[in-house]
Design a protein around this motif. Sequence first.
Motif, mmCIF file in Angstrom:
data_model
loop_
_atom_site.group_PDB
_atom_site.id
_atom_site.type_symbol
_atom_site.label_atom_id
_atom_site.label_comp_id
_atom_site.label_asym_id
_atom_site.label_seq_id
_atom_site.Cartn_x
_atom_site.Cartn_y
_atom_site.Cartn_z
ATOM 1 N N MET A 88 0.760 -1.223 -0.087
ATOM 2 C CA MET A 88 -0.255 -0.315 0.108
ATOM 3 C C MET A 88 0.439 1.137 0.232
ATOM 4 O O MET A 88 0.314 2.638 -0.512
ATOM 5 C CB MET A 88 -1.161 0.205 1.256
ATOM 6 N N PHE A 89 2.150 1.396 0.591
ATOM 7 C CA PHE A 89 3.168 2.728 0.379
ATOM 8 C C PHE A 89 4.381 2.340 -0.481
ATOM 9 O O PHE A 89 4.291 3.510 -0.472
ATOM 10 C CB PHE A 89 3.099 2.476 2.067
ATOM 11 N N LYS A 114 8.222 5.754 -3.657
ATOM 12 C CA LYS A 114 7.215 5.728 -2.099
ATOM 13 C C LYS A 114 6.679 7.050 -3.154
ATOM 14 O O LYS A 114 5.377 7.277 -2.584
ATOM 15 C CB LYS A 114 7.824 6.168 -1.290
ATOM 16 N N GLN A 115 6.919 6.986 -4.361
ATOM 17 C CA GLN A 115 5.473 7.654 -4.837
ATOM 18 C C GLN A 115 3.916 7.763 -5.004
ATOM 19 O O GLN A 115 3.716 6.240 -5.115
ATOM 20 C CB GLN A 115 5.733 8.023 -6.450
ATOM 21 N N LYS A 116 3.684 8.709 -4.938
ATOM 22 C CA LYS A 116 1.692 8.146 -5.055
ATOM 23 C C LYS A 116 1.303 8.187 -6.022
ATOM 24 O O LYS A 116 0.703 7.008 -6.778
ATOM 25 C CB LYS A 116 0.835 8.816 -4.261
ATOM 26 N N GLU A 117 1.585 9.014 -7.620
ATOM 27 C CA GLU A 117 1.584 8.567 -8.753
ATOM 28 C C GLU A 117 2.014 7.112 -9.836
ATOM 29 O O GLU A 117 2.642 7.294 -9.229
ATOM 30 C CB GLU A 117 1.752 9.507 -9.758
ATOM 31 N N TYR A 118 0.908 6.580 -10.058
ATOM 32 C CA TYR A 118 1.753 4.742 -10.413
ATOM 33 C C TYR A 118 2.456 4.892 -11.132
ATOM 34 O O TYR A 118 3.286 3.560 -11.134
ATOM 35 C CB TYR A 118 0.585 3.935 -11.160
ATOM 36 N N TYR A 122 6.597 3.803 -10.582
ATOM 37 C CA TYR A 122 6.931 2.024 -11.348
ATOM 38 C C TYR A 122 7.916 2.494 -11.870
ATOM 39 O O TYR A 122 8.697 1.799 -12.253
ATOM 40 C CB TYR A 122 5.920 1.484 -12.364
ATOM 41 N N SER A 123 8.247 3.523 -12.527
ATOM 42 C CA SER A 123 9.560 4.035 -13.867
ATOM 43 C C SER A 123 10.641 4.335 -12.839
ATOM 44 O O SER A 123 11.430 3.821 -12.729
ATOM 45 C CB SER A 123 8.716 5.261 -14.152
ATOM 46 N N GLU A 124 9.984 4.675 -11.707
ATOM 47 C CA GLU A 124 11.446 5.389 -10.117
ATOM 48 C C GLU A 124 12.204 3.696 -9.536
ATOM 49 O O GLU A 124 12.977 3.315 -9.632
ATOM 50 C CB GLU A 124 11.244 5.953 -9.013
ATOM 51 N N ALA A 125 11.186 2.817 -9.814
ATOM 52 C CA ALA A 125 11.449 1.675 -8.778
ATOM 53 C C ALA A 125 12.120 0.495 -10.330
ATOM 54 O O ALA A 125 12.993 -0.230 -9.730
ATOM 55 C CB ALA A 125 9.742 0.728 -8.409
#
Length: 274
Positions: A88-89, A114-118, A122-125
């Motif tokens: 969730m976080f 931990k960014q809220k916008e998907y 996901y790009s950062e991860a």
Amino acid sequence: MKKIVPILMLAFCANFYGQEVINDYKYVVVPTQFESFKSPNQYKSSTLVKFLLTESDVNVVYSNDLPSELNLNRCVALYAKLIDGSNMFTTKTTLVLEDCSGKEIYKSIEGTSKQKEYNASYSEAIRAALKPLSSYTYSYAGTTTEPVKVSYQNDAKSLPAVKQAPAEATTTAVVETSEEVQKKSVVKATPILEANKVATSNGGLYAQDILNGYQLVDSSPKIVMKMFKTSQANIFLGEEISGTKGLVYTKDGAWYFEFYDGDILKVKALNIKF
């Protein structure tokens, strides 16, 4: 502090070795939709993974656009999986590269965000997971194994005929051998030609050598059938993973699986690539 340094060195060496192993494979196949995601290229996952691997000069192709060489021999490539361990976080992704038998060859670190916008998260991860590869430059060092070549030119001349007859009519199966023509017992059955339910949408089944025959895998890759050699070059004993047994043979340049479903004789077309 002294204990932490050896652990970090061990992790670095393991990751470096995994990167070097990629050099043994000619391609990396990226699916248009990763299993962990609900739709094709969700959050631009497929295009981003392909882009980042290409940045390291890796030969990356999409699963729906394979080169002819790879259609003939799937084992010259690694197959990408993106593991989504998000909660969730925190968004969490890990890249795994497997060989044609499903063996894990390389596993990246876990990238987090931990960014809220998907899309941004996901790009950062994904970028974080593949960051160790940014300092790696791919250089193919393997040798391409020649695929098994099958000639259909004279195959049909020695194949048993598959005859269709009305319900309750009798048919006689004739099998040619080097010694004589043997007539088998008469059976009451109606051969039914089915669509190939085990073939996949992007090109069918791929034959891999095993002892006394071949195993047929789909693009997952997953083994769906095994076929074992007989005294006849064009006839094999077939067994699906589900347990269904029968005969696999060629006719007019095509492959078929003939088996009984209860009292019904059925024939299933197979799209086999050697």
